[in-house]
Design a protein around this motif. Sequence first.
Motif, PDB file in Angstrom:
ATOM      1  N   PRO A 112       0.805  -1.235   0.042  1.00  0.00           N
ATOM      2  CA  PRO A 112       0.021   0.001  -0.029  1.00  0.00           C
ATOM      3  C   PRO A 112       1.001   1.382   0.045  1.00  0.00           C
ATOM      4  O   PRO A 112       0.370   2.262  -0.384  1.00  0.00           O
ATOM      5  N   LEU A 113       2.064   1.203   0.511  1.00  0.00           N
ATOM      6  CA  LEU A 113       2.800   2.481   0.465  1.00  0.00           C
ATOM      7  C   LEU A 113       3.292   2.805  -0.959  1.00  0.00           C
ATOM      8  O   LEU A 113       3.563   3.956  -1.157  1.00  0.00           O
ATOM      9  N   ASN A 114       3.397   1.949  -1.926  1.00  0.00           N
ATOM     10  CA  ASN A 114       3.419   2.083  -3.061  1.00  0.00           C
ATOM     11  C   ASN A 114       2.369   2.315  -4.205  1.00  0.00           C
ATOM     12  O   ASN A 114       2.642   2.190  -5.454  1.00  0.00           O
ATOM     13  N   LEU A 115       1.255   2.257  -3.526  1.00  0.00           N
ATOM     14  CA  LEU A 115      -0.033   2.268  -4.516  1.00  0.00           C
ATOM     15  C   LEU A 115      -0.810   3.594  -4.065  1.00  0.00           C
ATOM     16  O   LEU A 115      -1.000   3.762  -3.024  1.00  0.00           O
ATOM     17  N   LEU A 116      -1.430   4.188  -5.076  1.00  0.00           N
ATOM     18  CA  LEU A 116      -2.463   5.315  -5.183  1.00  0.00           C
ATOM     19  C   LEU A 116      -3.540   5.209  -6.281  1.00  0.00           C
ATOM     20  O   LEU A 116      -3.047   4.651  -7.391  1.00  0.00           O
ATOM     21  N   ALA A 117      -4.719   5.382  -5.635  1.00  0.00           N
ATOM     22  CA  ALA A 117      -5.892   5.426  -6.652  1.00  0.00           C
ATOM     23  C   ALA A 117      -5.942   6.755  -7.160  1.00  0.00           C
ATOM     24  O   ALA A 117      -5.541   7.727  -6.619  1.00  0.00           O
ATOM     25  N   VAL A 118      -5.795   6.840  -8.662  1.00  0.00           N
ATOM     26  CA  VAL A 118      -5.406   7.973  -9.367  1.00  0.00           C
ATOM     27  C   VAL A 118      -6.257   8.185 -10.653  1.00  0.00           C
ATOM     28  O   VAL A 118      -6.897   7.103 -10.972  1.00  0.00           O
ATOM     29  N   ASP A 119      -6.319   9.103 -11.387  1.00  0.00           N
ATOM     30  CA  ASP A 119      -7.004   9.420 -12.702  1.00  0.00           C
ATOM     31  C   ASP A 119      -6.364   8.660 -13.556  1.00  0.00           C
ATOM     32  O   ASP A 119      -5.170   8.597 -13.788  1.00  0.00           O
ATOM     33  N   GLY A 120      -7.311   7.758 -14.364  1.00  0.00           N
ATOM     34  CA  GLY A 120      -6.760   6.796 -15.152  1.00  0.00           C
ATOM     35  C   GLY A 120      -5.924   7.230 -16.348  1.00  0.00           C
ATOM     36  O   GLY A 120      -4.809   6.718 -16.648  1.00  0.00           O
ATOM     37  N   PRO A 121      -6.293   8.399 -16.896  1.00  0.00           N
ATOM     38  CA  PRO A 121      -5.568   8.772 -18.054  1.00  0.00           C
ATOM     39  C   PRO A 121      -4.260   9.428 -17.797  1.00  0.00           C
ATOM     40  O   PRO A 121      -3.186   9.239 -18.524  1.00  0.00           O
ATOM     41  N   THR A 122      -4.292  10.113 -16.660  1.00  0.00           N
ATOM     42  CA  THR A 122      -2.928  10.522 -16.059  1.00  0.00           C
ATOM     43  C   THR A 122      -1.751   9.515 -15.789  1.00  0.00           C
ATOM     44  O   THR A 122      -0.699   9.362 -16.126  1.00  0.00           O
ATOM     45  N   ASN A 123      -2.240   8.492 -15.152  1.00  0.00           N
ATOM     46  CA  ASN A 123      -1.587   7.238 -15.002  1.00  0.00           C
ATOM     47  C   ASN A 123      -0.849   6.534 -16.005  1.00  0.00           C
ATOM     48  O   ASN A 123       0.262   6.406 -16.330  1.00  0.00           O
ATOM     49  N   GLN A 124      -1.931   6.501 -17.025  1.00  0.00           N
ATOM     50  CA  GLN A 124      -1.328   5.990 -18.488  1.00  0.00           C
ATOM     51  C   GLN A 124      -0.290   6.966 -19.199  1.00  0.00           C
ATOM     52  O   GLN A 124       0.761   6.480 -19.640  1.00  0.00           O
ATOM     53  N   ALA A 125      -0.222   8.126 -18.661  1.00  0.00           N
ATOM     54  CA  ALA A 125       0.562   9.140 -19.330  1.00  0.00           C
ATOM     55  C   ALA A 125       2.208   9.011 -18.735  1.00  0.00           C
ATOM     56  O   ALA A 125       3.084   9.308 -19.381  1.00  0.00           O
ATOM     57  N   LYS A 126       1.880   8.542 -17.433  1.00  0.00           N
ATOM     58  CA  LYS A 126       3.236   8.469 -16.794  1.00  0.00           C
ATOM     59  C   LYS A 126       3.792   7.211 -17.142  1.00  0.00           C
ATOM     60  O   LYS A 126       4.999   7.561 -17.277  1.00  0.00           O
ATOM     61  N   GLY A 127       3.214   6.187 -17.817  1.00  0.00           N
ATOM     62  CA  GLY A 127       4.045   5.083 -17.972  1.00  0.00           C
ATOM     63  C   GLY A 127       5.012   4.449 -16.854  1.00  0.00           C
ATOM     64  O   GLY A 127       4.559   4.253 -15.557  1.00  0.00           O
ATOM     65  N   ASP A 128       6.168   4.122 -17.111  1.00  0.00           N
ATOM     66  CA  ASP A 128       7.292   3.712 -16.074  1.00  0.00           C
ATOM     67  C   ASP A 128       8.177   4.956 -15.864  1.00  0.00           C
ATOM     68  O   ASP A 128       9.383   4.412 -15.324  1.00  0.00           O
ATOM     69  N   GLY A 129       7.594   6.074 -15.987  1.00  0.00           N
ATOM     70  CA  GLY A 129       8.781   7.362 -15.623  1.00  0.00           C
ATOM     71  C   GLY A 129       9.010   7.400 -14.392  1.00  0.00           C
ATOM     72  O   GLY A 129       8.376   7.103 -13.386  1.00  0.00           O
ATOM     73  N   ASP A 130      10.499   7.837 -14.081  1.00  0.00           N
ATOM     74  CA  ASP A 130      10.638   8.162 -12.825  1.00  0.00           C
ATOM     75  C   ASP A 130      10.587   9.670 -12.593  1.00  0.00           C
ATOM     76  O   ASP A 130      10.134  10.382 -13.575  1.00  0.00           O
ATOM     77  N   ALA A 131      11.231  10.139 -11.477  1.00  0.00           N
ATOM     78  CA  ALA A 131      10.912  11.672 -11.041  1.00  0.00           C
ATOM     79  C   ALA A 131      11.705  12.413 -11.911  1.00  0.00           C
ATOM     80  O   ALA A 131      11.271  13.732 -12.157  1.00  0.00           O
ATOM     81  N   ALA A 132      12.653  12.011 -12.931  1.00  0.00           N
ATOM     82  CA  ALA A 132      13.351  12.650 -13.562  1.00  0.00           C
ATOM     83  C   ALA A 132      12.657  12.900 -14.981  1.00  0.00           C
ATOM     84  O   ALA A 132      12.968  13.868 -15.862  1.00  0.00           O
ATOM     85  N   THR A 133      11.832  12.000 -15.356  1.00  0.00           N
ATOM     86  CA  THR A 133      11.039  12.106 -16.556  1.00  0.00           C
ATOM     87  C   THR A 133       9.595  12.515 -16.165  1.00  0.00           C
ATOM     88  O   THR A 133       9.072  12.658 -17.537  1.00  0.00           O
ATOM     89  N   TRP A 134       8.852  12.194 -15.174  1.00  0.00           N
ATOM     90  CA  TRP A 134       7.561  12.450 -14.893  1.00  0.00           C
ATOM     91  C   TRP A 134       7.289  13.034 -13.544  1.00  0.00           C
ATOM     92  O   TRP A 134       7.902  12.329 -12.844  1.00  0.00           O
ATOM     93  N   LEU A 135       6.325  13.860 -13.538  1.00  0.00           N
ATOM     94  CA  LEU A 135       5.813  14.380 -12.357  1.00  0.00           C
ATOM     95  C   LEU A 135       4.328  14.693 -12.402  1.00  0.00           C
ATOM     96  O   LEU A 135       3.723  14.918 -13.529  1.00  0.00           O
ATOM     97  N   PRO A 136       3.607  14.661 -11.325  1.00  0.00           N
ATOM     98  CA  PRO A 136       1.989  14.712 -11.602  1.00  0.00           C
ATOM     99  C   PRO A 136       1.787  16.237 -12.127  1.00  0.00           C
ATOM    100  O   PRO A 136       2.603  17.086 -11.820  1.00  0.00           O
ATOM    101  N   PRO A 137       0.676  16.321 -12.928  1.00  0.00           N
ATOM    102  CA  PRO A 137       0.444  17.681 -13.416  1.00  0.00           C
ATOM    103  C   PRO A 137       0.103  18.695 -12.378  1.00  0.00           C
ATOM    104  O   PRO A 137       0.289  19.885 -12.266  1.00  0.00           O
ATOM    105  N   ASN A 138      -0.555  18.048 -11.044  1.00  0.00           N
ATOM    106  CA  ASN A 138      -0.805  18.873  -9.798  1.00  0.00           C
ATOM    107  C   ASN A 138       0.623  19.180  -9.241  1.00  0.00           C
ATOM    108  O   ASN A 138       0.996  18.354  -8.348  1.00  0.00           O
TER     109      ASN A 138
END
Length: 269
Positions: A112-138
């Motif tokens: 559960p520490l590594n899991l969050l319920a989030v917006d589906g399309p935003t999660n798809q856009a993240k892919g397997d990005g790390d902090a250097a390549t993807w951050l939440p729009p918020n």
Amino acid sequence: MDTLEVKGRAPKTGYSRDQFGPAWEDVDRNGCSTRNDILDRDLTQVQKDPGDCKVKAGVLNDPYTDQTIDFVAGQGTSDDVQIDHVVALSDAWQKGAQQLSAGDRLTFANDPLNLLAVDGPTNQAKGDGDAATWLPPNRSYWCPYTARQVEVKSKYHLWVTQAEHDRIKEILSDCPSAPEAEPTENGSEGENSSATEAPAKMNPAPPAPAKPEPVAPQPVAPQPAAPEVGVGGFPNCTAARAAGAAPLHAGSPGYSSKLDRDGDGVACE
């Protein structure tokens, strides 16, 4: 953050979702899938049938977009809310998870520490990005998001790339610091106080008792001289009592049979 090893990304060779076990395995054995556990945790106004784990509906305050999403389970609607691995499985695979056991990878994928319920399309856009390549729009969620990534990678001994390390450090340096511990009623700090604080001053030991002054010996009062007793003893019991010698026992100085009227060996009783 300083405990994370900085290394290059390992090859993605051999990665598949199956390397982390069945999706949404009931690892805590509570009878519910991990997906439904997280939906139940992160959504409000949750609707479920009595005795059933499946979340049928609810409301998500999405941390990634800061939007409110009405969730309804069903074909074509369930994907509106997805469960994101904060540290993506593929990213973990390339940064140390290949060395984890199959059991540890299963735990990682359902932690559960590594899991969050989030917006589906935003999660798809993240892919397997790390902090250097993807951050939440918020942007207001960057601090808790990257801090959670650090927690997860530290927990499972995963590493970060140099670019990832630098980006996370940059973000966390602007985050609010943890509140300082406030003094309790007795003046000590609360549980947020640092373990390196100087120990509290101890009460001083009571002073050793003063060595008593020597007491001068008191003079002994002179005892009155024993009365002189004639050859025939005391002339009478009055004289014996006046001398403090009564009663007189047979054989003691001053005893005489004439004073022992009852002849019991004790005179002037």
